[in-house]
Design a protein around this motif. Structure first.
Motif, PDB file in Angstrom:
ATOM      1  N   ILE A  35      -5.199   5.065   5.052  1.00  0.00           N
ATOM      2  CA  ILE A  35      -6.267   5.491   5.945  1.00  0.00           C
ATOM      3  C   ILE A  35      -6.083   4.728   7.256  1.00  0.00           C
ATOM      4  CG2 ILE A  35      -8.758   5.640   6.303  1.00  0.00           C
ATOM      5  CD1 ILE A  35      -9.088   5.629   3.253  1.00  0.00           C
ATOM      6  N   LEU A  36      -5.881   5.458   8.344  1.00  0.00           N
ATOM      7  CA  LEU A  36      -5.460   4.827   9.595  1.00  0.00           C
ATOM      8  C   LEU A  36      -6.629   4.353  10.459  1.00  0.00           C
ATOM      9  CD1 LEU A  36      -2.539   7.233  10.630  1.00  0.00           C
ATOM     10  CD2 LEU A  36      -2.613   5.456   8.863  1.00  0.00           C
ATOM     11  N   GLY A  37      -7.637   3.776   9.824  1.00  0.00           N
ATOM     12  CA  GLY A  37      -8.721   3.144  10.559  1.00  0.00           C
ATOM     13  C   GLY A  37      -9.903   4.045  10.855  1.00  0.00           C
ATOM     14  N   ASP A  38     -10.982   3.408  11.343  1.00  0.00           N
ATOM     15  CA  ASP A  38     -12.237   4.048  11.736  1.00  0.00           C
ATOM     16  C   ASP A  38     -12.937   4.725  10.565  1.00  0.00           C
ATOM     17  OD1 ASP A  38     -11.731   3.125  14.247  1.00  0.00           O
ATOM     18  OD2 ASP A  38     -11.914   5.056  15.259  1.00  0.00           O
ATOM     19  N   CYS A  39     -13.308   3.935   9.579  1.00  0.00           N
ATOM     20  CA  CYS A  39     -14.101   4.441   8.451  1.00  0.00           C
ATOM     21  C   CYS A  39     -15.588   4.412   8.759  1.00  0.00           C
ATOM     22  CB  CYS A  39     -13.829   3.605   7.203  1.00  0.00           C
ATOM     23  SG  CYS A  39     -12.176   3.820   6.525  1.00  0.00           S
ATOM     24  N   ASN A  40     -16.014   3.687   9.771  1.00  0.00           N
ATOM     25  CA  ASN A  40     -17.435   3.474  10.033  1.00  0.00           C
ATOM     26  C   ASN A  40     -17.909   4.237  11.264  1.00  0.00           C
ATOM     27  OD1 ASN A  40     -15.668   1.625  11.423  1.00  0.00           O
ATOM     28  ND2 ASN A  40     -17.457   0.506  12.129  1.00  0.00           N
ATOM     29  N   ASP A  41     -19.263   4.243  11.430  1.00  0.00           N
ATOM     30  CA  ASP A  41     -19.950   4.807  12.585  1.00  0.00           C
ATOM     31  C   ASP A  41     -19.944   6.338  12.560  1.00  0.00           C
ATOM     32  OD1 ASP A  41     -20.172   2.143  13.297  1.00  0.00           O
ATOM     33  OD2 ASP A  41     -18.532   2.212  14.744  1.00  0.00           O
ATOM     34  N   ILE A  49     -17.469   4.134   1.821  1.00  0.00           N
ATOM     35  CA  ILE A  49     -16.017   4.291   2.006  1.00  0.00           C
ATOM     36  C   ILE A  49     -15.315   2.947   1.829  1.00  0.00           C
ATOM     37  CG2 ILE A  49     -14.182   4.880   3.628  1.00  0.00           C
ATOM     38  CD1 ILE A  49     -16.073   6.947   4.853  1.00  0.00           C
ATOM     39  N   TYR A  50     -15.841   1.906   2.470  1.00  0.00           N
ATOM     40  CA  TYR A  50     -15.210   0.580   2.332  1.00  0.00           C
ATOM     41  C   TYR A  50     -15.247   0.116   0.874  1.00  0.00           C
ATOM     42  CZ  TYR A  50     -15.224   0.200   7.419  1.00  0.00           C
ATOM     43  OH  TYR A  50     -15.001   0.418   8.754  1.00  0.00           O
ATOM     44  N   ASP A  58      -4.721  -0.953  -5.339  1.00  0.00           N
ATOM     45  CA  ASP A  58      -3.305  -0.736  -5.639  1.00  0.00           C
ATOM     46  C   ASP A  58      -2.720   0.514  -4.991  1.00  0.00           C
ATOM     47  OD1 ASP A  58      -3.245  -3.015  -7.265  1.00  0.00           O
ATOM     48  OD2 ASP A  58      -3.960  -1.872  -9.000  1.00  0.00           O
ATOM     49  N   ASN A  59      -3.584   1.447  -4.566  1.00  0.00           N
ATOM     50  CA  ASN A  59      -2.991   2.671  -4.016  1.00  0.00           C
ATOM     51  C   ASN A  59      -3.780   3.305  -2.864  1.00  0.00           C
ATOM     52  OD1 ASN A  59      -5.081   3.565  -5.717  1.00  0.00           O
ATOM     53  ND2 ASN A  59      -4.011   5.448  -6.259  1.00  0.00           N
ATOM     54  N   ILE A  60      -4.823   2.635  -2.370  1.00  0.00           N
ATOM     55  CA  ILE A  60      -5.491   3.097  -1.155  1.00  0.00           C
ATOM     56  C   ILE A  60      -5.522   1.931  -0.174  1.00  0.00           C
ATOM     57  CG2 ILE A  60      -7.588   4.027  -0.117  1.00  0.00           C
ATOM     58  CD1 ILE A  60      -8.233   5.403  -2.693  1.00  0.00           C
ATOM     59  N   PHE A  61      -4.953   2.145   1.011  1.00  0.00           N
ATOM     60  CA  PHE A  61      -4.770   1.061   1.975  1.00  0.00           C
ATOM     61  C   PHE A  61      -5.354   1.463   3.331  1.00  0.00           C
ATOM     62  CE2 PHE A  61      -1.225   1.016  -1.049  1.00  0.00           C
ATOM     63  CZ  PHE A  61      -1.416  -0.237  -1.619  1.00  0.00           C
ATOM     64  N   LEU A  62      -6.062   0.526   3.941  1.00  0.00           N
ATOM     65  CA  LEU A  62      -6.713   0.758   5.224  1.00  0.00           C
ATOM     66  C   LEU A  62      -6.015  -0.029   6.320  1.00  0.00           C
ATOM     67  CD1 LEU A  62      -9.112   1.894   6.899  1.00  0.00           C
ATOM     68  CD2 LEU A  62     -10.419  -0.128   6.183  1.00  0.00           C
ATOM     69  N   LEU A  63      -5.890   0.599   7.496  1.00  0.00           N
ATOM     70  CA  LEU A  63      -5.403  -0.073   8.693  1.00  0.00           C
ATOM     71  C   LEU A  63      -6.586  -0.306   9.631  1.00  0.00           C
ATOM     72  CD1 LEU A  63      -2.839   1.349   7.442  1.00  0.00           C
ATOM     73  CD2 LEU A  63      -1.972   1.527   9.777  1.00  0.00           C
ATOM     74  N   ASN A 130     -10.144  -8.694   9.064  1.00  0.00           N
ATOM     75  CA  ASN A 130      -9.096  -9.583   9.571  1.00  0.00           C
ATOM     76  C   ASN A 130      -7.811  -9.480   8.759  1.00  0.00           C
ATOM     77  OD1 ASN A 130     -10.407 -10.684  11.800  1.00  0.00           O
ATOM     78  ND2 ASN A 130     -11.382 -12.290  10.580  1.00  0.00           N
ATOM     79  N   SER A 131      -7.944  -9.142   7.476  1.00  0.00           N
ATOM     80  CA  SER A 131      -6.768  -9.069   6.604  1.00  0.00           C
ATOM     81  C   SER A 131      -5.998  -7.761   6.745  1.00  0.00           C
ATOM     82  CB  SER A 131      -7.184  -9.238   5.138  1.00  0.00           C
ATOM     83  OG  SER A 131      -7.829  -8.064   4.646  1.00  0.00           O
ATOM     84  N   LEU A 132      -6.588  -6.771   7.426  1.00  0.00           N
ATOM     85  CA  LEU A 132      -5.957  -5.456   7.511  1.00  0.00           C
ATOM     86  C   LEU A 132      -4.803  -5.467   8.514  1.00  0.00           C
ATOM     87  CD1 LEU A 132      -9.160  -3.207   7.669  1.00  0.00           C
ATOM     88  CD2 LEU A 132      -7.756  -3.718   5.652  1.00  0.00           C
ATOM     89  N   PRO A 133      -3.757  -4.707   8.246  1.00  0.00           N
ATOM     90  CA  PRO A 133      -2.661  -4.616   9.210  1.00  0.00           C
ATOM     91  C   PRO A 133      -3.013  -3.692  10.368  1.00  0.00           C
ATOM     92  CG  PRO A 133      -2.207  -3.184   7.351  1.00  0.00           C
ATOM     93  CD  PRO A 133      -3.483  -3.932   7.015  1.00  0.00           C
TER      94      PRO A 133
END
Length: 257
Positions: A35-41, A49-50, A58-63, A130-133
Motif C-alpha cells: 500500500i503506497l501510503g495515505d491510508c488516513n484522512d 485500515i492501520y 507478513d504479507n501487507i506492507f505500507l509505505l 517512522n518505521s515505514l519505508p
C-alpha cells in the motif's frame, strides 16, 4: 496457487473498499500487498485500515505517504497552531482525530483511562510511521520496480532521496525521466490531473515509459476509484467509489488472509 504481488495506493480511510478489493482479487496468505501510503484522512475508517495492516505483518506492507507524515508530525507535538498541524487539519486531520476517539471507544472510558489509552496508541502510531519505508525496490518477473508514494527528485540518486520529496513531489517527477532500467509505480497525484480529462484509470508514462501512476482519486473525488495492480503481469483491477456507496461489491465478511 502462484504467489501474486499487488500494489494499490491512497485509500484515505475507505476500509470497506480495501476489503472489497481483496475479495475481488481473491487475495490470500500466499500473496503480498504493498500500500503506497495515505491510508488516513477523508474517509471514515482510517484507524481500521492501520489496524488491519498491523494484523497482517507478513504479507501487507505500507509505505509512507504525505498524509502519514502530516499525522505523525502533529501527533508528535499536538499543536494545531504549528505549520504542519494547520496543514494536516486543512487536509482532513481533524476528522481523523475524531475517528481515533471513536476507534479507541472514548465514550466507554473515563477521562484518565481514555487519555492513557490514546497516549499509548498515538505513541505506537508515531513509531510505526517512522518505521515505514519511503520506497521499496522489487524485481518481479525480471522487471525492476520501485514502489513509492509520490515520486523522486529526478536529479538525485534513488538512495539519496529525501523523505519529504518521496511523499510530496508531483509534476517535476512525473514529467521528467526517472531511473534508467527501472519503472516507478506511484500514487499521490490523482490521475485525473495527469490525464487531464477526468479519467482515473492507471497512467502509463507514454513519453519516458518509466512510470506508472495508480492514484484513482478515491479520497477527494466523488467519482474516484481504487486501482490495484498485479505486479506479476501488470493486470489492473478497479473498484469504483460509487459501487460501494450503492452497496455493491462489499464482502459479507472479512476474508481470512
Amino acid at each position: 496457487m502462484a504467489h501474486k504481488i499487488y500494489a494499490l495506493s491512497d485509500l484515505h480511510g475507505h476500509y470497506e473498499i480495501l476489503l472489497a478489493m481483496l475479495e475481488k482479487i481473491r487475495f490470500d496468505s500466499s500473496d503480498t500487498l504493498y500500500i503506497l501510503g495515505d491510508c488516513n484522512d477523508r474517509g471514515e475508517k482510517a484507524m481500521e485500515i492501520y489496524q488491519f495492516i498491523r494484523q497482517h505483518p507478513d504479507n501487507i506492507f505500507l509505505l509512507k505517504g504525505n498524509h502519514e507524515l502530516m499525522m505523525r508530525d502533529f501527533l508528535a507535538c499536538e499543536d494545531w497552531g504549528c505549520p504542519r498541524g494547520r496543514l494536516w487539519k486543512s487536509n482532513g486531520g481533524d476528522k481523523t482525530l475524531e475517528q481515533m476517539e471513536q476507534f479507541l471507544k472514548k465514550g466507554c472510558l473515563n477521562q484518565k483511562d481514555f487519555l492513557d489509552k490514546r497516549r499509548e496508541f498515538t505513541n505506537w502510531l508515531v513509531r510505526y510511521i517512522n518505521s515505514l519505508p519511503s520506497f521499496v525496490e522489487l524485481n518481479v518477473g525480471g522487471r525492476q520496480l520501485v514502489l513509492i508514494h509520490a515520486g523522486i527528485n529526478p536529479d538525485a540518486p534513488l538512495h539519496e532521496q529525501d523523505e519529504e520529496i518521496c511523499a510530496w513531489i508531483r509534476d517535476w517527477f512525473y514529467l521528467s525521466p526517472a531511473i534508467k532500467g527501472k519503472t516507478i509505480l506511484f500514487g499521490h497525484t490523482p490521475l485525473c490531473y495527469i490525464h487531464g480529462n477526468g479519467c482515473f484509470d492507471i497512467w502509463f508514462d507514454p513519453i519516458h515509459q518509466d512510470k506508472i501512476g495508480i492514484d484513482g482519486g478515491l479520497g477527494p473525488f466523488v467519482h474516484g476509484q481504487l486501482n490495484c495492480v498485479c505486479l506479476n503481469d501488470m493486470s489492473v483491477t478497479v473498484i469504483k467509489k460509487e459501487e460501494i456507496a450503492q452497496g455493491h461489491s462489499l464482502p459479507e465478511k472479512e476474508e481470512e488472509i
